[in-house]
Write a protein that holds these residues in place. Sequence first.
Motif, PDB file in Angstrom:
ATOM      1  N   LEU A   1      17.607  -0.289   0.707  1.00 32.59           N
ATOM      2  CA  LEU A   1      16.857   0.959   0.906  1.00 32.59           C
ATOM      3  C   LEU A   1      17.663   2.169   0.456  1.00 32.59           C
ATOM      4  O   LEU A   1      17.112   3.115  -0.121  1.00 32.59           O
ATOM      5  CB  LEU A   1      16.446   1.097   2.369  1.00 32.59           C
ATOM      6  CG  LEU A   1      15.453   0.052   2.884  1.00 32.59           C
ATOM      7  CD1 LEU A   1      15.161   0.276   4.364  1.00 32.59           C
ATOM      8  CD2 LEU A   1      14.178   0.050   2.070  1.00 32.59           C
TER       9      LEU A   1
ATOM     10  N   ARG B   1      17.505   2.382  -3.341  1.00 37.22           N
ATOM     11  CA  ARG B   1      16.222   2.918  -3.799  1.00 37.22           C
ATOM     12  C   ARG B   1      16.168   4.416  -3.576  1.00 37.22           C
ATOM     13  O   ARG B   1      15.735   5.179  -4.442  1.00 37.22           O
ATOM     14  CB  ARG B   1      15.053   2.230  -3.081  1.00 37.22           C
ATOM     15  CG  ARG B   1      13.703   2.789  -3.516  1.00 37.22           C
ATOM     16  CD  ARG B   1      12.549   1.896  -3.175  1.00 37.22           C
ATOM     17  NE  ARG B   1      12.337   1.661  -1.773  1.00 37.22           N
ATOM     18  CZ  ARG B   1      11.644   2.465  -0.968  1.00 37.22           C
ATOM     19  NH1 ARG B   1      11.156   3.612  -1.415  1.00 37.22           N
ATOM     20  NH2 ARG B   1      11.459   2.143   0.299  1.00 37.22           N
TER      21      ARG B   1
ATOM     22  N   THR C   1      10.111   5.321  -5.642  1.00 37.01           N
ATOM     23  CA  THR C   1       9.197   4.814  -4.633  1.00 37.01           C
ATOM     24  C   THR C   1       9.068   3.307  -4.787  1.00 37.01           C
ATOM     25  O   THR C   1       9.483   2.735  -5.809  1.00 37.01           O
ATOM     26  CB  THR C   1       7.800   5.437  -4.797  1.00 37.01           C
ATOM     27  OG1 THR C   1       7.261   5.007  -6.056  1.00 37.01           O
ATOM     28  CG2 THR C   1       7.856   6.961  -4.732  1.00 37.01           C
ATOM     29  N   GLN C   2       8.462   2.673  -3.802  1.00 34.66           N
ATOM     30  CA  GLN C   2       8.212   1.236  -3.910  1.00 34.66           C
ATOM     31  C   GLN C   2       7.322   0.947  -5.114  1.00 34.66           C
ATOM     32  O   GLN C   2       7.517  -0.057  -5.800  1.00 34.66           O
ATOM     33  CB  GLN C   2       7.556   0.699  -2.639  1.00 34.66           C
ATOM     34  CG  GLN C   2       8.502   0.598  -1.476  1.00 34.66           C
ATOM     35  CD  GLN C   2       7.840   0.013  -0.240  1.00 34.66           C
ATOM     36  OE1 GLN C   2       6.619   0.048  -0.092  1.00 34.66           O
ATOM     37  NE2 GLN C   2       8.652  -0.525   0.656  1.00 34.66           N
ATOM     38  N   GLU C   3       6.382   1.815  -5.379  1.00 35.85           N
ATOM     39  CA  GLU C   3       5.486   1.627  -6.524  1.00 35.85           C
ATOM     40  C   GLU C   3       6.258   1.679  -7.845  1.00 35.85           C
ATOM     41  O   GLU C   3       6.018   0.869  -8.751  1.00 35.85           O
ATOM     42  CB  GLU C   3       4.383   2.686  -6.504  1.00 35.85           C
ATOM     43  CG  GLU C   3       3.280   2.414  -7.501  1.00 35.85           C
ATOM     44  CD  GLU C   3       2.089   3.327  -7.274  1.00 35.85           C
ATOM     45  OE1 GLU C   3       1.943   4.278  -8.058  1.00 35.85           O
ATOM     46  OE2 GLU C   3       1.335   3.079  -6.318  1.00 35.85           O
TER      47      GLU C   3
ATOM     48  N   LYS D   1       3.381  -3.142  -5.526  1.00 39.01           N
ATOM     49  CA  LYS D   1       4.012  -2.374  -4.463  1.00 39.01           C
ATOM     50  C   LYS D   1       4.085  -3.203  -3.186  1.00 39.01           C
ATOM     51  O   LYS D   1       5.086  -3.173  -2.476  1.00 39.01           O
ATOM     52  CB  LYS D   1       3.238  -1.078  -4.210  1.00 39.01           C
ATOM     53  CG  LYS D   1       3.792  -0.240  -3.071  1.00 39.01           C
ATOM     54  CD  LYS D   1       2.871   0.939  -2.764  1.00 39.01           C
ATOM     55  CE  LYS D   1       3.343   1.750  -1.592  1.00 39.01           C
ATOM     56  NZ  LYS D   1       3.314   1.041  -0.325  1.00 39.01           N
ATOM     57  N   SER D   2       3.039  -3.957  -2.896  1.00 41.81           N
ATOM     58  CA  SER D   2       3.045  -4.763  -1.674  1.00 41.81           C
ATOM     59  C   SER D   2       4.129  -5.841  -1.737  1.00 41.81           C
ATOM     60  O   SER D   2       4.737  -6.162  -0.710  1.00 41.81           O
ATOM     61  CB  SER D   2       1.673  -5.384  -1.403  1.00 41.81           C
ATOM     62  OG  SER D   2       1.291  -6.239  -2.450  1.00 41.81           O
TER      63      SER D   2
ATOM     64  N   SER E   1       7.303  -4.083  -0.888  1.00 41.69           N
ATOM     65  CA  SER E   1       7.304  -3.819   0.546  1.00 41.69           C
ATOM     66  C   SER E   1       7.676  -5.082   1.325  1.00 41.69           C
ATOM     67  O   SER E   1       8.493  -5.036   2.250  1.00 41.69           O
ATOM     68  CB  SER E   1       5.930  -3.313   0.985  1.00 41.69           C
ATOM     69  OG  SER E   1       5.904  -3.104   2.367  1.00 41.69           O
ATOM     70  N   ARG E   2       7.086  -6.216   0.949  1.00 43.47           N
ATOM     71  CA  ARG E   2       7.415  -7.490   1.605  1.00 43.47           C
ATOM     72  C   ARG E   2       8.873  -7.848   1.383  1.00 43.47           C
ATOM     73  O   ARG E   2       9.553  -8.319   2.290  1.00 43.47           O
ATOM     74  CB  ARG E   2       6.521  -8.615   1.090  1.00 43.47           C
ATOM     75  CG  ARG E   2       5.138  -8.630   1.683  1.00 43.47           C
ATOM     76  CD  ARG E   2       4.390  -9.917   1.360  1.00 43.47           C
ATOM     77  NE  ARG E   2       4.374 -10.256  -0.057  1.00 43.47           N
ATOM     78  CZ  ARG E   2       3.489  -9.803  -0.933  1.00 43.47           C
ATOM     79  NH1 ARG E   2       2.532  -8.986  -0.537  1.00 43.47           N
ATOM     80  NH2 ARG E   2       3.537 -10.170  -2.193  1.00 43.47           N
TER      81      ARG E   2
ATOM     82  N   GLU F   1      11.435  -5.781   0.842  1.00 45.17           N
ATOM     83  CA  GLU F   1      12.291  -4.927   1.662  1.00 45.17           C
ATOM     84  C   GLU F   1      12.219  -5.311   3.134  1.00 45.17           C
ATOM     85  O   GLU F   1      13.239  -5.329   3.815  1.00 45.17           O
ATOM     86  CB  GLU F   1      11.914  -3.454   1.464  1.00 45.17           C
ATOM     87  CG  GLU F   1      12.298  -2.940   0.101  1.00 45.17           C
ATOM     88  CD  GLU F   1      11.951  -1.474  -0.119  1.00 45.17           C
ATOM     89  OE1 GLU F   1      12.404  -0.931  -1.132  1.00 45.17           O
ATOM     90  OE2 GLU F   1      11.228  -0.872   0.706  1.00 45.17           O
ATOM     91  N   SER F   2      11.042  -5.643   3.608  1.00 47.55           N
ATOM     92  CA  SER F   2      10.936  -6.017   5.023  1.00 47.55           C
ATOM     93  C   SER F   2      11.495  -7.415   5.280  1.00 47.55           C
ATOM     94  O   SER F   2      11.975  -7.699   6.370  1.00 47.55           O
ATOM     95  CB  SER F   2       9.490  -5.912   5.511  1.00 47.55           C
ATOM     96  OG  SER F   2       8.669  -6.852   4.865  1.00 47.55           O
TER      97      SER F   2
END
Length: 104
Positions: free
Chosen positions: A43, A46, A52-54, A64-65, A68-69, A71-72
């Motif tokens: 993080l 980035r 951005t994630q996008e 992007k999803s 997100s997955r 990173e989580s």
Amino acid sequence: MADGYNPLPLNIKDELTHARLKPGFSEAYDALEDEFQALRTFLSARKEAGLTQEEIAKRMGTTKSAVSRLESSLGDHKHSPSIATLRKYAKAVGCKLEIKLVPQ
């Protein structure tokens, strides 16, 4: 508020202090430090890249999803991203992935 929605303030530091009083919590939480550190590293990279994630997703050729997955997932044990995926993320933020073993 007119709709009745009134969110409660959340103080993570206080919540963590309270949770650490529960038996076994501190040991379990501390055992995850490597995962938390990995997540902070990604993080931070980035954020330093100002992306951005996008934007990361476009550079990685994914969605992007998916970013997100990714990173989580760095903070959980349910999904372990491949080294190739981590390498793509690192390249997308202008970094090189480096994995090393450190004697205990």
